[in-house]
Enzyme design. Structure first.
Site, short mmCIF file in Angstrom:
data_model
loop_
_atom_site.label_atom_id
_atom_site.label_comp_id
_atom_site.label_asym_id
_atom_site.label_seq_id
_atom_site.Cartn_x
_atom_site.Cartn_y
_atom_site.Cartn_z
CG ASP A 158 15.83 -7.11 6.46
OD1 ASP A 158 15.04 -6.31 6.39
OD2 ASP A 158 17.09 -7.21 5.68
CG HIS A 214 6.78 -4.15 2.27
ND1 HIS A 214 7.22 -5.01 1.31
CD2 HIS A 214 5.58 -3.43 1.84
CE1 HIS A 214 6.20 -4.59 0.22
NE2 HIS A 214 5.32 -3.64 0.78
#
Length: 460
Positions: free
Chosen positions: A360, A153
Protein backbone atom coordinates in the site's frame (compact mmCIF):
# COMPACT_ATOMS: atom_id res chain seq x y z
CA UNK A 1 0.44 34.04 -3.90
CA UNK A 2 0.16 31.84 -7.01
CA UNK A 3 -3.07 30.08 -7.84
CA UNK A 4 -3.03 26.29 -7.87
CA UNK A 5 -4.41 24.02 -10.58
CA UNK A 6 -5.09 20.52 -9.21
CA UNK A 7 -5.48 17.80 -11.82
CA UNK A 8 -6.65 14.30 -10.93
CA UNK A 9 -8.54 11.43 -12.49
CA UNK A 10 -11.66 12.21 -10.46
CA UNK A 11 -12.76 15.43 -8.78
CA UNK A 12 -14.31 15.56 -5.33
CA UNK A 13 -18.01 16.43 -5.30
CA UNK A 14 -17.58 18.13 -1.92
CA UNK A 15 -19.79 17.56 1.10
CA UNK A 16 -19.19 16.83 4.75
CA UNK A 17 -17.82 13.29 4.42
CA UNK A 18 -14.88 13.94 2.12
CA UNK A 19 -11.77 11.81 2.48
CA UNK A 20 -8.38 13.16 3.50
CA UNK A 21 -7.11 13.87 -0.03
CA UNK A 22 -10.22 15.88 -0.93
CA UNK A 23 -9.96 17.84 2.34
CA UNK A 24 -6.31 18.79 1.69
CA UNK A 25 -6.72 19.71 -1.95
CA UNK A 26 -9.89 21.68 -1.27
CA UNK A 27 -8.13 23.59 1.52
CA UNK A 28 -5.18 24.39 -0.76
CA UNK A 29 -7.56 25.64 -3.45
CA UNK A 30 -9.48 27.81 -0.98
CA UNK A 31 -6.23 29.27 0.33
CA UNK A 32 -4.61 30.01 -3.02
CA UNK A 33 -7.55 30.08 -5.42
CA UNK A 34 -7.56 28.05 -8.61
CA UNK A 35 -9.35 25.11 -10.20
CA UNK A 36 -9.66 21.36 -9.61
CA UNK A 37 -9.79 19.63 -12.99
CA UNK A 38 -10.49 16.00 -13.94
CA UNK A 39 -12.85 13.41 -15.36
CA UNK A 40 -16.50 13.75 -14.32
CA UNK A 41 -17.00 10.00 -14.09
CA UNK A 42 -19.63 10.32 -16.83
CA UNK A 43 -19.68 8.91 -20.35
CA UNK A 44 -20.24 10.70 -23.64
CA UNK A 45 -20.80 9.42 -27.18
CA UNK A 46 -18.18 11.78 -28.58
CA UNK A 47 -15.41 13.61 -26.73
CA UNK A 48 -15.82 17.35 -27.20
CA UNK A 49 -13.63 18.80 -24.44
CA UNK A 50 -16.59 20.77 -23.10
CA UNK A 51 -15.96 21.68 -19.46
CA UNK A 52 -18.57 21.64 -16.73
CA UNK A 53 -17.69 24.30 -14.14
CA UNK A 54 -19.12 24.21 -10.62
CA UNK A 55 -18.35 26.03 -7.41
CA UNK A 56 -19.00 24.51 -4.00
CA UNK A 57 -17.63 25.35 -0.55
CA UNK A 58 -15.30 27.93 -2.07
CA UNK A 59 -13.72 25.49 -4.58
CA UNK A 60 -14.09 25.71 -8.36
CA UNK A 61 -14.18 22.37 -10.17
CA UNK A 62 -13.90 21.73 -13.90
CA UNK A 63 -14.81 18.32 -15.29
CA UNK A 64 -15.03 16.63 -18.68
CA UNK A 65 -16.85 13.51 -19.85
CA UNK A 66 -14.99 10.64 -21.56
CA UNK A 67 -15.96 8.27 -24.36
CA UNK A 68 -16.53 4.57 -23.68
CA UNK A 69 -13.30 3.69 -25.49
CA UNK A 70 -11.31 6.08 -23.29
CA UNK A 71 -12.84 4.64 -20.12
CA UNK A 72 -12.23 1.07 -21.23
CA UNK A 73 -8.63 1.61 -22.37
CA UNK A 74 -7.37 4.45 -20.16
CA UNK A 75 -9.17 3.80 -16.88
CA UNK A 76 -10.30 0.17 -16.74
CA UNK A 77 -7.44 -0.87 -18.98
CA UNK A 78 -4.04 0.71 -18.55
CA UNK A 79 -4.60 2.42 -15.19
CA UNK A 80 -6.30 -0.47 -13.40
CA UNK A 81 -5.34 -3.62 -15.32
CA UNK A 82 -1.74 -2.69 -16.13
CA UNK A 83 -0.31 -0.04 -13.78
CA UNK A 84 -2.25 -0.80 -10.59
CA UNK A 85 -1.28 -4.50 -10.33
CA UNK A 86 2.29 -3.87 -11.50
CA UNK A 87 2.88 -1.06 -9.02
CA UNK A 88 1.48 -3.29 -6.25
CA UNK A 89 3.97 -6.03 -7.19
CA UNK A 90 1.35 -8.26 -8.86
CA UNK A 91 2.91 -8.79 -12.28
CA UNK A 92 0.93 -12.03 -12.47
CA UNK A 93 -2.22 -9.91 -12.79
CA UNK A 94 -0.83 -7.11 -14.98
CA UNK A 95 -2.15 -7.06 -18.56
CA UNK A 96 0.13 -5.54 -21.19
CA UNK A 97 -2.02 -4.52 -24.17
CA UNK A 98 -1.03 -1.95 -26.78
CA UNK A 99 -4.62 -0.72 -26.97
CA UNK A 100 -4.53 0.00 -23.23
CA UNK A 101 -1.28 1.96 -23.54
CA UNK A 102 -2.59 3.86 -26.56
CA UNK A 103 -5.83 4.76 -24.81
CA UNK A 104 -3.94 5.92 -21.72
CA UNK A 105 -1.77 8.23 -23.81
CA UNK A 106 -4.76 9.50 -25.80
CA UNK A 107 -6.75 10.31 -22.65
CA UNK A 108 -3.81 12.22 -21.17
CA UNK A 109 -3.44 14.19 -24.40
CA UNK A 110 -7.14 15.05 -24.21
CA UNK A 111 -6.80 16.15 -20.60
CA UNK A 112 -3.84 18.35 -21.57
CA UNK A 113 -5.70 19.94 -24.48
CA UNK A 114 -8.74 20.63 -22.33
CA UNK A 115 -7.04 22.03 -19.23
CA UNK A 116 -4.48 24.13 -21.14
CA UNK A 117 -6.75 27.18 -21.61
CA UNK A 118 -7.46 27.27 -17.86
CA UNK A 119 -3.79 27.73 -16.92
CA UNK A 120 -2.50 31.23 -16.21
CA UNK A 121 1.24 32.06 -16.39
CA UNK A 122 1.84 32.20 -12.62
CA UNK A 123 -0.21 29.13 -11.65
CA UNK A 124 1.25 26.17 -9.78
CA UNK A 125 0.08 22.90 -11.31
CA UNK A 126 -0.28 19.82 -9.08
CA UNK A 127 -1.01 16.51 -10.83
CA UNK A 128 -2.23 13.54 -8.81
CA UNK A 129 -1.44 9.85 -9.16
CA UNK A 130 -0.76 7.06 -11.63
CA UNK A 131 -3.61 7.87 -14.00
CA UNK A 132 -1.65 10.87 -15.25
CA UNK A 133 2.04 10.02 -15.45
CA UNK A 134 2.49 11.62 -18.94
CA UNK A 135 0.33 14.70 -18.35
CA UNK A 136 3.24 16.95 -17.38
CA UNK A 137 5.12 16.12 -20.57
CA UNK A 138 1.97 16.75 -22.63
CA UNK A 139 1.53 20.15 -21.01
CA UNK A 140 5.17 21.01 -21.72
CA UNK A 141 4.61 20.13 -25.39
CA UNK A 142 1.72 22.60 -25.38
CA UNK A 143 3.98 25.41 -24.19
CA UNK A 144 3.25 25.33 -20.47
CA UNK A 145 6.28 26.74 -18.62
CA UNK A 146 4.68 26.81 -15.16
CA UNK A 147 6.00 24.91 -12.18
CA UNK A 148 4.38 21.45 -12.38
CA UNK A 149 4.43 18.90 -9.57
CA UNK A 150 3.30 15.28 -9.45
CA UNK A 151 2.36 13.19 -6.43
CA UNK A 152 2.15 9.39 -6.51
CA UNK A 153 -0.32 7.93 -4.03
CA UNK A 154 0.59 4.28 -4.65
CA UNK A 155 3.91 2.40 -4.27
CA UNK A 156 6.71 2.65 -6.82
CA UNK A 157 7.90 -0.86 -7.73
CA UNK A 158 11.51 -2.09 -7.80
CA UNK A 159 13.40 -1.65 -11.03
CA UNK A 160 13.30 -5.31 -12.09
CA UNK A 161 9.52 -5.42 -11.71
CA UNK A 162 8.99 -2.17 -13.58
CA UNK A 163 11.08 -3.44 -16.46
CA UNK A 164 8.33 -5.96 -17.23
CA UNK A 165 6.31 -3.00 -18.55
CA UNK A 166 7.10 -2.71 -22.30
CA UNK A 167 7.09 1.12 -22.29
CA UNK A 168 8.63 1.58 -18.83
CA UNK A 169 11.56 3.77 -19.95
CA UNK A 170 9.30 6.08 -21.95
CA UNK A 171 6.87 6.36 -19.06
CA UNK A 172 9.54 7.24 -16.53
CA UNK A 173 11.19 9.71 -18.90
CA UNK A 174 7.85 11.49 -19.28
CA UNK A 175 7.72 11.97 -15.50
CA UNK A 176 10.91 14.00 -15.66
CA UNK A 177 8.96 16.83 -17.24
CA UNK A 178 7.70 17.57 -13.72
CA UNK A 179 9.62 19.86 -11.38
CA UNK A 180 8.76 18.02 -8.16
CA UNK A 181 7.79 14.36 -7.80
CA UNK A 182 6.38 13.31 -4.43
CA UNK A 183 6.16 9.85 -2.90
CA UNK A 184 4.40 8.44 0.16
CA UNK A 185 7.55 6.96 1.67
CA UNK A 186 11.30 6.94 1.42
CA UNK A 187 11.22 3.40 0.06
CA UNK A 188 9.15 4.39 -2.96
CA UNK A 189 11.35 7.44 -3.61
CA UNK A 190 14.48 5.30 -3.56
CA UNK A 191 12.92 2.75 -5.93
CA UNK A 192 12.16 5.52 -8.40
CA UNK A 193 15.63 7.02 -8.04
CA UNK A 194 17.18 3.60 -8.63
CA UNK A 195 15.31 3.24 -11.92
CA UNK A 196 16.08 6.77 -13.11
CA UNK A 197 19.77 6.34 -12.33
CA UNK A 198 20.33 2.84 -13.71
CA UNK A 199 17.96 2.83 -16.69
CA UNK A 200 17.98 6.47 -17.80
CA UNK A 201 21.44 7.52 -16.68
CA UNK A 202 20.23 10.24 -14.36
CA UNK A 203 22.45 11.69 -11.63
CA UNK A 204 21.06 12.07 -8.11
CA UNK A 205 22.40 14.18 -5.28
CA UNK A 206 20.49 15.39 -2.20
CA UNK A 207 17.23 14.09 -3.72
CA UNK A 208 17.64 16.17 -6.87
CA UNK A 209 17.59 14.14 -10.09
CA UNK A 210 19.49 15.68 -12.99
CA UNK A 211 18.73 14.40 -16.46
CA UNK A 212 18.89 16.00 -19.92
CA UNK A 213 19.59 19.40 -18.42
CA UNK A 214 16.67 19.29 -16.00
CA UNK A 215 16.72 19.21 -12.21
CA UNK A 216 13.79 17.36 -10.66
CA UNK A 217 13.21 17.48 -6.89
CA UNK A 218 12.29 14.10 -5.38
CA UNK A 219 10.25 14.46 -2.20
CA UNK A 220 9.17 11.88 0.37
CA UNK A 221 5.96 13.45 1.60
CA UNK A 222 3.58 11.04 3.40
CA UNK A 223 -0.04 12.10 3.31
CA UNK A 224 -2.03 12.33 6.53
CA UNK A 225 -5.62 12.81 7.60
CA UNK A 226 -7.46 15.82 8.97
CA UNK A 227 -6.82 14.54 12.49
CA UNK A 228 -8.62 17.29 14.38
CA UNK A 229 -11.75 16.92 12.26
CA UNK A 230 -11.72 13.14 12.58
CA UNK A 231 -11.45 13.31 16.37
CA UNK A 232 -14.36 15.74 16.41
CA UNK A 233 -16.30 13.37 14.15
CA UNK A 234 -16.24 10.66 16.81
CA UNK A 235 -18.42 12.92 18.98
CA UNK A 236 -21.11 13.51 16.35
CA UNK A 237 -24.57 12.00 16.95
CA UNK A 238 -24.26 9.41 14.18
CA UNK A 239 -20.78 8.30 15.30
CA UNK A 240 -21.94 7.98 18.91
CA UNK A 241 -25.05 6.05 17.83
CA UNK A 242 -22.90 3.70 15.74
CA UNK A 243 -20.55 3.17 18.70
CA UNK A 244 -23.47 2.19 20.92
CA UNK A 245 -24.93 -0.10 18.25
CA UNK A 246 -21.61 -1.86 17.77
CA UNK A 247 -21.02 -2.32 21.50
CA UNK A 248 -24.55 -3.69 21.94
CA UNK A 249 -24.09 -5.96 18.93
CA UNK A 250 -20.77 -7.24 20.30
CA UNK A 251 -22.60 -8.48 23.40
CA UNK A 252 -19.46 -8.41 25.54
CA UNK A 253 -17.16 -9.82 22.86
CA UNK A 254 -14.10 -7.99 21.54
CA UNK A 255 -14.42 -6.68 17.99
CA UNK A 256 -11.66 -6.71 15.39
CA UNK A 257 -12.34 -4.40 12.45
CA UNK A 258 -11.01 -4.22 8.91
CA UNK A 259 -12.13 -1.55 6.45
CA UNK A 260 -10.78 -1.88 2.93
CA UNK A 261 -11.86 -1.35 -0.63
CA UNK A 262 -12.37 -4.79 -2.20
CA UNK A 263 -8.98 -5.16 -3.87
CA UNK A 264 -6.37 -7.91 -4.12
CA UNK A 265 -3.68 -5.52 -2.83
CA UNK A 266 -5.44 -5.25 0.55
CA UNK A 267 -4.52 -8.76 1.68
CA UNK A 268 -8.06 -9.71 2.69
CA UNK A 269 -7.67 -13.40 1.89
CA UNK A 270 -4.45 -13.55 3.92
CA UNK A 271 -6.17 -11.59 6.72
CA UNK A 272 -9.01 -14.11 6.94
CA UNK A 273 -6.50 -16.97 7.05
CA UNK A 274 -4.50 -15.28 9.82
CA UNK A 275 -7.65 -14.74 11.86
CA UNK A 276 -8.68 -18.34 11.25
CA UNK A 277 -5.24 -19.47 12.46
CA UNK A 278 -5.79 -17.50 15.69
CA UNK A 279 -9.14 -19.20 16.29
CA UNK A 280 -7.73 -22.66 15.58
CA UNK A 281 -4.75 -22.11 17.88
CA UNK A 282 -6.89 -20.69 20.70
CA UNK A 283 -10.26 -22.43 20.62
CA UNK A 284 -11.11 -21.09 24.08
CA UNK A 285 -11.27 -17.59 22.54
CA UNK A 286 -13.68 -18.44 19.76
CA UNK A 287 -16.76 -16.92 21.34
CA UNK A 288 -14.86 -14.01 22.88
CA UNK A 289 -14.02 -12.20 19.65
CA UNK A 290 -15.31 -11.59 16.12
CA UNK A 291 -14.00 -9.95 12.96
CA UNK A 292 -16.05 -7.28 11.19
CA UNK A 293 -14.71 -6.87 7.65
CA UNK A 294 -16.18 -3.98 5.66
CA UNK A 295 -15.17 -4.31 2.00
CA UNK A 296 -17.11 -2.15 -0.48
CA UNK A 297 -16.74 -3.41 -4.07
CA UNK A 298 -14.77 -1.44 -6.63
CA UNK A 299 -13.84 -1.68 -10.32
CA UNK A 300 -16.53 -4.27 -10.92
CA UNK A 301 -15.78 -4.27 -14.67
CA UNK A 302 -12.28 -5.69 -14.09
CA UNK A 303 -12.12 -9.50 -14.02
CA UNK A 304 -9.51 -9.73 -11.26
CA UNK A 305 -11.82 -7.80 -8.93
CA UNK A 306 -14.68 -10.16 -9.67
CA UNK A 307 -12.40 -13.07 -8.77
CA UNK A 308 -11.28 -11.60 -5.43
CA UNK A 309 -14.90 -11.01 -4.44
CA UNK A 310 -15.82 -14.61 -5.22
CA UNK A 311 -12.75 -15.89 -3.35
CA UNK A 312 -13.50 -13.89 -0.22
CA UNK A 313 -17.15 -14.83 -0.15
CA UNK A 314 -16.16 -18.48 -0.38
CA UNK A 315 -13.46 -18.16 2.29
CA UNK A 316 -15.71 -16.30 4.73
CA UNK A 317 -18.40 -18.91 4.19
CA UNK A 318 -15.98 -21.78 4.80
CA UNK A 319 -14.58 -20.28 8.02
CA UNK A 320 -18.02 -19.43 9.35
CA UNK A 321 -19.39 -22.83 8.39
CA UNK A 322 -16.55 -24.66 10.11
CA UNK A 323 -16.22 -22.59 13.29
CA UNK A 324 -19.54 -20.80 13.96
CA UNK A 325 -21.98 -21.83 16.66
CA UNK A 326 -25.69 -21.12 17.07
CA UNK A 327 -24.93 -17.97 19.08
CA UNK A 328 -21.70 -16.78 17.42
CA UNK A 329 -20.31 -16.12 13.93
CA UNK A 330 -16.54 -15.52 13.63
CA UNK A 331 -16.64 -13.23 10.57
CA UNK A 332 -19.15 -10.54 9.73
CA UNK A 333 -18.37 -9.80 6.09
CA UNK A 334 -20.08 -6.71 4.63
CA UNK A 335 -19.84 -5.67 0.97
CA UNK A 336 -20.90 -2.04 1.20
CA UNK A 337 -19.42 1.29 2.08
CA UNK A 338 -20.32 3.57 4.98
CA UNK A 339 -19.94 7.31 5.63
CA UNK A 340 -16.82 8.35 7.52
CA UNK A 341 -18.75 9.37 10.64
CA UNK A 342 -20.27 5.88 10.84
CA UNK A 343 -16.80 4.36 10.41
CA UNK A 344 -15.49 6.62 13.18
CA UNK A 345 -18.00 5.02 15.54
CA UNK A 346 -17.07 1.53 14.34
CA UNK A 347 -13.36 2.18 14.87
CA UNK A 348 -13.93 3.53 18.36
CA UNK A 349 -15.94 0.45 19.35
CA UNK A 350 -13.27 -2.04 18.22
CA UNK A 351 -10.44 -3.51 20.27
CA UNK A 352 -8.23 -4.11 17.22
CA UNK A 353 -7.81 -2.30 13.92
CA UNK A 354 -6.55 -4.91 11.44
CA UNK A 355 -4.81 -3.14 8.55
CA UNK A 356 -2.85 -5.73 6.60
CA UNK A 357 -2.42 -4.87 2.90
CA UNK A 358 0.11 -6.85 0.93
CA UNK A 359 1.35 -3.53 -0.47
CA UNK A 360 0.00 0.00 0.00
CA UNK A 361 1.28 3.46 -0.84
CA UNK A 362 0.19 4.86 2.52
CA UNK A 363 -3.09 3.60 4.08
CA UNK A 364 -5.19 6.24 5.79
CA UNK A 365 -7.49 3.73 7.49
CA UNK A 366 -4.62 3.08 9.92
CA UNK A 367 -4.48 6.77 10.80
CA UNK A 368 -8.25 7.14 11.05
CA UNK A 369 -8.40 4.15 13.38
CA UNK A 370 -5.86 5.76 15.71
CA UNK A 371 -7.63 9.14 15.62
CA UNK A 372 -10.97 7.53 16.52
CA UNK A 373 -9.79 5.85 19.73
CA UNK A 374 -10.80 6.67 23.29
CA UNK A 375 -7.60 8.10 24.85
CA UNK A 376 -8.39 6.44 28.18
CA UNK A 377 -9.04 2.99 26.72
CA UNK A 378 -7.66 2.81 23.17
CA UNK A 379 -7.64 -0.13 20.84
CA UNK A 380 -4.54 -1.63 19.20
CA UNK A 381 -3.47 -1.12 15.60
CA UNK A 382 -2.09 -4.17 13.78
CA UNK A 383 -0.39 -2.88 10.64
CA UNK A 384 1.29 -4.48 7.64
CA UNK A 385 4.96 -3.60 7.44
CA UNK A 386 4.47 -3.28 3.65
CA UNK A 387 2.41 -0.09 3.86
CA UNK A 388 3.84 3.38 3.56
CA UNK A 389 2.24 4.08 6.95
CA UNK A 390 4.58 1.57 8.64
CA UNK A 391 7.49 4.02 8.36
CA UNK A 392 5.54 6.57 10.39
CA UNK A 393 3.81 4.18 12.81
CA UNK A 394 6.41 1.91 14.45
CA UNK A 395 4.35 1.74 17.67
CA UNK A 396 1.68 -0.31 15.91
CA UNK A 397 2.07 -4.09 15.97
CA UNK A 398 3.84 -4.52 12.62
CA UNK A 399 3.28 -7.83 10.81
CA UNK A 400 4.09 -9.63 7.61
CA UNK A 401 0.58 -10.13 6.16
CA UNK A 402 1.74 -13.15 4.16
CA UNK A 403 2.35 -15.02 7.41
CA UNK A 404 -0.83 -16.35 9.01
CA UNK A 405 1.21 -17.14 12.12
CA UNK A 406 2.41 -13.54 12.52
CA UNK A 407 -1.11 -12.20 12.11
CA UNK A 408 -2.47 -14.73 14.61
CA UNK A 409 0.28 -13.92 17.13
CA UNK A 410 -0.38 -10.19 16.76
CA UNK A 411 -4.09 -10.67 17.39
CA UNK A 412 -3.29 -12.60 20.57
CA UNK A 413 -0.79 -9.94 21.68
CA UNK A 414 -3.29 -7.14 21.03
CA UNK A 415 -6.12 -8.85 22.91
CA UNK A 416 -3.81 -9.59 25.85
CA UNK A 417 -2.25 -6.12 26.00
CA UNK A 418 -2.66 -4.22 29.25
CA UNK A 419 -4.26 -0.79 29.24
CA UNK A 420 -1.07 1.13 30.13
CA UNK A 421 0.77 -0.33 27.15
CA UNK A 422 -2.19 0.32 24.87
CA UNK A 423 -2.26 3.95 26.00
CA UNK A 424 1.50 4.34 25.55
CA UNK A 425 1.42 2.94 22.03
CA UNK A 426 -1.66 4.93 21.08
CA UNK A 427 -0.21 8.21 22.39
CA UNK A 428 2.94 7.78 20.28
CA UNK A 429 0.86 6.95 17.21
CA UNK A 430 -1.54 9.83 17.77
CA UNK A 431 1.32 12.32 18.13
CA UNK A 432 2.43 11.40 14.62
CA UNK A 433 -1.10 11.48 13.20
CA UNK A 434 -1.64 14.97 14.61
CA UNK A 435 1.78 16.36 13.63
CA UNK A 436 1.95 14.99 10.09
CA UNK A 437 -1.63 15.65 9.13
CA UNK A 438 -3.09 16.28 5.71
CA UNK A 439 -2.42 20.02 5.80
CA UNK A 440 1.24 19.37 6.67
CA UNK A 441 1.36 17.18 3.55
CA UNK A 442 -0.25 19.78 1.33
CA UNK A 443 1.89 22.63 2.65
CA UNK A 444 5.10 20.60 2.34
CA UNK A 445 4.46 19.72 -1.28
CA UNK A 446 3.19 23.10 -2.48
CA UNK A 447 6.07 24.86 -0.71
CA UNK A 448 8.56 22.62 -2.50
CA UNK A 449 6.83 23.33 -5.80
CA UNK A 450 6.76 27.09 -5.20
CA UNK A 451 10.51 27.02 -4.45
CA UNK A 452 11.40 25.50 -7.83
CA UNK A 453 13.83 27.64 -9.83
CA UNK A 454 11.83 28.86 -12.79
CA UNK A 455 14.76 28.47 -15.22
CA UNK A 456 14.26 24.71 -14.94
CA UNK A 457 11.52 24.87 -17.58
CA UNK A 458 13.95 26.00 -20.26
CA UNK A 459 15.06 22.38 -20.56
CA UNK A 460 11.59 20.84 -20.31
Amino acid sequence: MSRIIVISNRVSAGGGNQGGLAVALSAALRQRGGVWFGWSGERTDSFTGDINFQRRDGVTTATVDLEDQDIDEYYNGYANRTLWPLFHYRIDLAEYERDFAGGYQRANERFADTVRPLIEPSDLIWVQDYHMFPLGAELRQRGVTNRIGFFLHIPWPPRRLLNTLPEATTLVASLLAYDVIGFQSREWLESFADYARDELGGEIEDDVLRWNGRAVRLLDCPIGIDAKAFVEMTATPRARLTWRQMRDSADGREMIVGVDRLDYSKGLEERFLGYERYLLQRPEQRKEVFLLQIAPPSRADVTSYQRIRNTLEGLAGRINGALADIDWVPIRYVNQGYPRDVLAGVYRASRIGLVTPLRDGMNLVAKEYVAAQNPEDPGVLILSRFTGAAEQMPDALLVNPHSAEEVADAIHQALSMQRDERIRRWRALMDGVETYDVMWWSDRFTSALADVVQSNVENA
